[in-house]
Write a protein that holds these residues in place. Structure first.
Motif, mmCIF file in Angstrom:
data_model
loop_
_atom_site.group_PDB
_atom_site.id
_atom_site.type_symbol
_atom_site.label_atom_id
_atom_site.label_comp_id
_atom_site.label_asym_id
_atom_site.label_seq_id
_atom_site.Cartn_x
_atom_site.Cartn_y
_atom_site.Cartn_z
ATOM 1 N N PRO A 638 0.914 -10.944 -10.139
ATOM 2 C CA PRO A 638 -0.444 -11.316 -9.035
ATOM 3 C C PRO A 638 0.167 -12.350 -7.723
ATOM 4 C CG PRO A 638 0.527 -11.811 -11.442
ATOM 5 C CD PRO A 638 1.754 -10.619 -10.409
ATOM 6 N N ARG A 639 -0.185 -12.648 -6.396
ATOM 7 C CA ARG A 639 -0.647 -13.456 -5.673
ATOM 8 C C ARG A 639 -1.083 -14.560 -5.597
ATOM 9 N NH1 ARG A 639 -0.356 -8.076 -3.178
ATOM 10 N NH2 ARG A 639 -0.928 -7.665 -5.286
ATOM 11 N N THR A 640 -1.859 -14.101 -3.916
ATOM 12 C CA THR A 640 -2.934 -15.186 -4.253
ATOM 13 C C THR A 640 -4.144 -14.662 -3.276
ATOM 14 O OG1 THR A 640 -2.703 -15.431 -1.513
ATOM 15 C CG2 THR A 640 -1.419 -17.369 -2.991
ATOM 16 N N VAL A 641 -5.825 -15.364 -3.130
ATOM 17 C CA VAL A 641 -6.583 -14.906 -2.789
ATOM 18 C C VAL A 641 -6.471 -13.895 -1.746
ATOM 19 C CG1 VAL A 641 -8.627 -15.477 -1.985
ATOM 20 C CG2 VAL A 641 -8.597 -16.308 -3.459
ATOM 21 N N GLU A 642 -4.949 -14.759 -0.361
ATOM 22 C CA GLU A 642 -5.607 -13.668 0.620
ATOM 23 C C GLU A 642 -4.897 -12.277 -0.154
ATOM 24 O OE1 GLU A 642 -2.753 -13.919 4.690
ATOM 25 O OE2 GLU A 642 -1.677 -15.451 3.285
ATOM 26 N N GLU A 643 -4.287 -11.562 -0.407
ATOM 27 C CA GLU A 643 -3.543 -11.165 -1.031
ATOM 28 C C GLU A 643 -4.798 -9.218 -1.055
ATOM 29 O OE1 GLU A 643 -0.430 -13.222 0.697
ATOM 30 O OE2 GLU A 643 -1.885 -12.821 -1.344
ATOM 31 N N ALA A 644 -4.938 -10.341 -2.548
ATOM 32 C CA ALA A 644 -6.449 -9.387 -3.181
ATOM 33 C C ALA A 644 -7.226 -9.566 -2.222
ATOM 34 C CB ALA A 644 -6.946 -10.516 -3.926
ATOM 35 N N VAL A 645 -7.856 -10.229 -1.277
ATOM 36 C CA VAL A 645 -8.572 -9.650 -0.074
ATOM 37 C C VAL A 645 -8.595 -8.796 0.348
ATOM 38 C CG1 VAL A 645 -10.331 -10.261 1.338
ATOM 39 C CG2 VAL A 645 -10.422 -12.192 -0.741
ATOM 40 N N LEU A 646 -7.779 -8.993 0.941
ATOM 41 C CA LEU A 646 -6.254 -7.004 2.037
ATOM 42 C C LEU A 646 -6.589 -6.203 1.603
ATOM 43 C CD1 LEU A 646 -5.305 -7.087 4.308
ATOM 44 C CD2 LEU A 646 -3.015 -7.450 3.410
ATOM 45 N N GLU A 647 -6.043 -6.494 0.150
ATOM 46 C CA GLU A 647 -5.756 -5.217 -0.612
ATOM 47 C C GLU A 647 -7.065 -4.241 -0.495
ATOM 48 O OE1 GLU A 647 -3.827 -5.839 -3.736
ATOM 49 O OE2 GLU A 647 -1.606 -5.972 -2.463
ATOM 50 N N GLY A 648 -7.994 -4.822 -0.653
ATOM 51 C CA GLY A 648 -9.797 -4.809 -1.526
ATOM 52 C C GLY A 648 -10.743 -3.969 0.547
ATOM 53 N N LEU A 649 -9.637 -4.811 0.717
ATOM 54 C CA LEU A 649 -10.223 -3.936 3.474
ATOM 55 C C LEU A 649 -9.447 -3.084 2.927
ATOM 56 C CD1 LEU A 649 -11.269 -4.112 5.137
ATOM 57 C CD2 LEU A 649 -9.348 -5.580 6.015
ATOM 58 N N GLU A 650 -7.792 -2.981 3.070
ATOM 59 C CA GLU A 650 -7.298 -1.567 2.766
ATOM 60 C C GLU A 650 -8.112 -0.316 1.965
ATOM 61 O OE1 GLU A 650 -3.114 -3.674 4.166
ATOM 62 O OE2 GLU A 650 -3.983 -3.426 2.002
ATOM 63 N N THR A 651 -7.704 -0.764 0.619
ATOM 64 C CA THR A 651 -8.311 0.445 -0.609
ATOM 65 C C THR A 651 -9.606 0.946 -0.529
ATOM 66 O OG1 THR A 651 -6.767 -0.518 -2.419
ATOM 67 C CG2 THR A 651 -8.381 1.335 -2.820
ATOM 68 N N ALA A 652 -10.818 0.349 0.009
ATOM 69 C CA ALA A 652 -12.053 0.553 0.549
ATOM 70 C C ALA A 652 -12.445 1.312 1.351
ATOM 71 C CB ALA A 652 -12.323 -0.555 0.399
ATOM 72 N N SER A 653 -11.321 0.794 2.496
ATOM 73 C CA SER A 653 -11.162 1.626 4.146
ATOM 74 C C SER A 653 -10.800 2.410 3.656
ATOM 75 C CB SER A 653 -10.858 0.595 4.671
ATOM 76 O OG SER A 653 -11.449 -0.889 5.286
ATOM 77 N N SER A 654 -10.075 3.273 2.621
ATOM 78 C CA SER A 654 -9.787 4.904 2.840
ATOM 79 C C SER A 654 -9.641 5.545 1.978
ATOM 80 C CB SER A 654 -7.717 4.410 2.190
ATOM 81 O OG SER A 654 -7.647 3.806 0.601
ATOM 82 N N LEU A 655 -10.972 5.035 1.055
ATOM 83 C CA LEU A 655 -12.062 5.874 0.936
ATOM 84 C C LEU A 655 -12.261 7.239 1.814
ATOM 85 C CD1 LEU A 655 -13.308 4.022 -2.129
ATOM 86 C CD2 LEU A 655 -11.672 4.957 -2.246
#
Length: 655
Positions: A638-655
């Protein structure tokens, strides 16, 4: 001319420059410099906003003298080495029809950082008067040093003009050096630069005249000034208006940029980047007053103008000539082009959270946006890359992490299905927006939900996902964003006193009447928000925080407003404590430094704001079965919305 925004998208003449529209990105430190110089990252950042259609970009404050290094990452214009970097920005921005100005800056006593070796700086000012925010005691400038700094302004202006910028802006706002000279509380001099109002105005008039003489009429020259610093020892409104009138009469300015506040105090600095507790366009009255004294000079106004509709109303009323919408452009650089096309529902509106923009700056990191982590990362994520092979992507969880991952995956051309166990997407954002003063935070969920629709993501609500469901989905890629649940510390329970967690209280479960203790481990907005919510419900409230004070992990301006609200509500704060246990009517705390007990008697309930624990069950089960899956957001930890959205971007960009 745009039918919906006839004023906003009309041209504006500022001296020798014509802006294509009246949307302005004001100067703001990006922490995207290197050794005082422009970087590829900074060029890409401003290029993205120009491509989005902004009319004017004012590049961040640039030091005009070696004594102007107020942070370790300040941009400098004190020698010719700056010209090439400025030229790169100008050329990139001009390709999109946007005009670009640069700021001329000296902080005086407003120095934030130490030297590179960790030792304290020796700030300069008109007089040795301390300020309370950074606890700085400056030394008094000698007359010859003042002359040297004035020459520095002129030389820096020449460099920016030579680099191809369209204008320069003298920073006299927020208690910086020119404002310190104007301010009788900060300027105690008895020479030609102090004493009478005319003498105190001499420095800023010398600077403006020197800059105008240096650049002539080839570029615009403007002044940014706080029309009232909202501080007992700050520059008052009448003095600021008088300075505007004097400079307008001198004929050395082409425009005035209006703001309020000062860097010198906590309350005054909150106006530098006002959070969501401030109303939209709240500085408009000051802009109206400036227009009355500057004899027809264009007036730019700041103050939480987040939407084009708000800007249009201000312009239509004749209260200003252009609107500063900096954070709106950080959140969505395409806001101008979307508004011009009539697609206002597609604009990702700024929510005024201050977390990744000014919050990053205060921590010394490049600025970004919790809703749009591409901001500040334009070199990595500035353009969505189409996938080489289309995949079937399953995203489990409709919180911010899952929504962002689904949006990016779909934009890359994948076939995306998002499943959410609840009735709505949004995750903990839906809880956050229910707390006092946090309603606007819900925009983070609203904006992402709109993006899901735009991207064509197949969203399935009220659909729990387990191992069997995932196996049956036959996805090529699985992204798990199952979030977290409230964490409960191990307490000694010796009676029947109710112990509730934050989600229960936000969800509507109320403790019995009487005194409620809220224990806050994280030091963020949750504990403060719960305390305020319970106070509004007529409970007596004690906020017991694990740190030195409430809101320690909040950006300073947000924390200031939150703490002020606690004081106004009469909420008692106990610092440096942790919960230990309860009995029938007492709550037992422990001091974190001494270990001594702190007991609150005659209590009716204990409410825990003690963070969260990851909901990792499905992710672990999938990995154990050999099913490739990637966890993002709070299900990682658990962290904040910032890390959640960033990880969504990073992960989907690598698919």
């Amino acid at each position: 001319m745009n039918a919906s925004f006839p004023n906003l998208f009309s041209p504006l003449h500022i001296g020798p420059v014509t802006l294509p529209n009246r949307i302005v990105s004001s100067a703001h430190d990006t922490v995207m410099t290197q050794a005082g110089q422009v970087t590829d990252q900074l060029v890409a950042y401003h290029t993205a906003r120009a491509a989005g259609g902004v009319g004017l970009i004012v590049i961040q404050a640039a030091g005009v003298h070696e004594s102007a290094r107020y942070t370790s990452h300040v941009l400098m214009a004190s020698d010719d080495s700056c010209i090439d970097g400025y030229r790169r920005i100008a050329e990139a921005v001009h390709e999109h029809g946007t005009r670009v100005f640069g700021q001329l800056f000296h902080p005086g006593r407003e120095v934030m950082d130490r030297r590179a070796d960790g030792s304290a700086q020796a700030p300069v000012a008109p007089s040795p008067v301390p300020q309370e925010r950074f606890h700085v005691m400056p030394r008094q400038l000698r007359t010859e040093e003042i002359t040297d700094i004035v020459h520095g302004y002129a030389a820096a202006a020449t460099r920016l003009a030579d680099a191809g910028l369209d204008g320069v802006e003298i920073v006299a706002s927020h208690g910086y050096l020119p404002a310190q000279f104007l301010n009788p509380h900060a300027n105690l001099r008895a020479d030609a630069y102090g004493g009478s109002p005319e003498n105190r105005a001499r420095f800023v008039r010398d600077v403006a005249e020197a800059v105008r003489t240096a650049v002539g009429e080839r570029v615009a020259v403007g002044l940014r000034l706080s029309i009232g610093e909202h501080d007992p020892a700050g520059l008052d409104k009448a003095t600021a208006l008088d300075a505007c009138a004097r400079l307008a009469a001198d004929g050395v300015l082409d425009y005035v940029s209006v703001t309020v506040g000062t860097s010198a105090s906590l309350a005054g600095s909150d106006h530098i980047v006002p959070d969501m507790t401030w109303s939209s366009g709240y500085v408009v009255p000051e802009a109206r007053e400036v227009r009355e004294v500057v004899r027809g000079l264009p007036v730019l106004v700041a103050g939480r103008i987040n939407q084009p509709q708000e800007a249009e109303r201000i312009l239509a009323a004749g209260d200003a000539d252009a609107c500063i919408m900096t954070r709106a452009l950080i959140s969505d650089p395409t806001m101008p082009s979307l508004a011009r096309e009539g697609r206002t529902e597609d604009i990702r509106a700024c929510i005024g959270c201050n977390q990744a923009c000014i919050g990053h700056f205060h921590l010394g990191y490049p600025i970004s946006c919790i809703q749009r982590p591409e901001t500040g990362r334009e070199l990595e994520y500035g353009a969505v890359r189409r996938a080489a092979r289309v995949k079937n992507v399953l995203v489990i969880g409709g919180g911010p992490a899952g929504m962002k991952a689904a949006v990016i995956a779909a934009q890359r051309g994948h076939r995306v299905r998002l499943v959410e166990a609840g009735a709505r997407c949004g995750g903990q954002v839906l809880l956050a927006q229910e707390l006092p003063g946090r309603a606007e935070f819900g925009g983070a969920a609203t904006n992402l939900r709109r993006e899901l629709d735009q991207a064509g993501v197949d969203v399935i609500l009220r659909q729990p996902a387990d191992l069997a469901f995932v196996e049956g989905a036959r996805a090529d890629s699985v992204i798990v964003a199952t979030g977290a649940t409230p964490y409960r510390p191990d307490l000694e329970i010796g009676g029947g006193l109710p112990v509730l967690d934050a989600w229960q209280v936000i969800g509507g479960e109320r403790p019995p009447p009487g005194l409620v203790v809220v224990t806050d481990w994280r030091g963020d907005w949750i504990g403060i928000g719960l305390a305020r919510m319970l106070a509004i419900a007529r409970h007596r409230v004690v906020l017991a925080v694990n740190g030195h004070g409430p809101g320690e992990f909040l950006q300073q301006y947000v924390r200031d407003q939150a703490v002020a609200a606690l004081v106004t509500a009469g909420i008692t704060v106990l610092p440096l404590v942790r919960p230990y246990g309860v009995d029938d009517d007492s709550i037992y705390l422990q001091h974190t430094l001494t270990g001594e007990p702190v007991i609150v008697d005659e209590a009716s309930a204990l409410v825990l704001a003690y963070g969260h624990t990851a909901r990792r069950g499905l992710l672990e089960e999938l990995l154990a079965r050999g099913i490739p899956a990637t966890g993002i957001g709070d299900c990682v930890t658990p962290r904040t919305v910032e890390e959640a959205v960033l990880e969504g971007l990073e992960t989907a960009s690598s698919l």
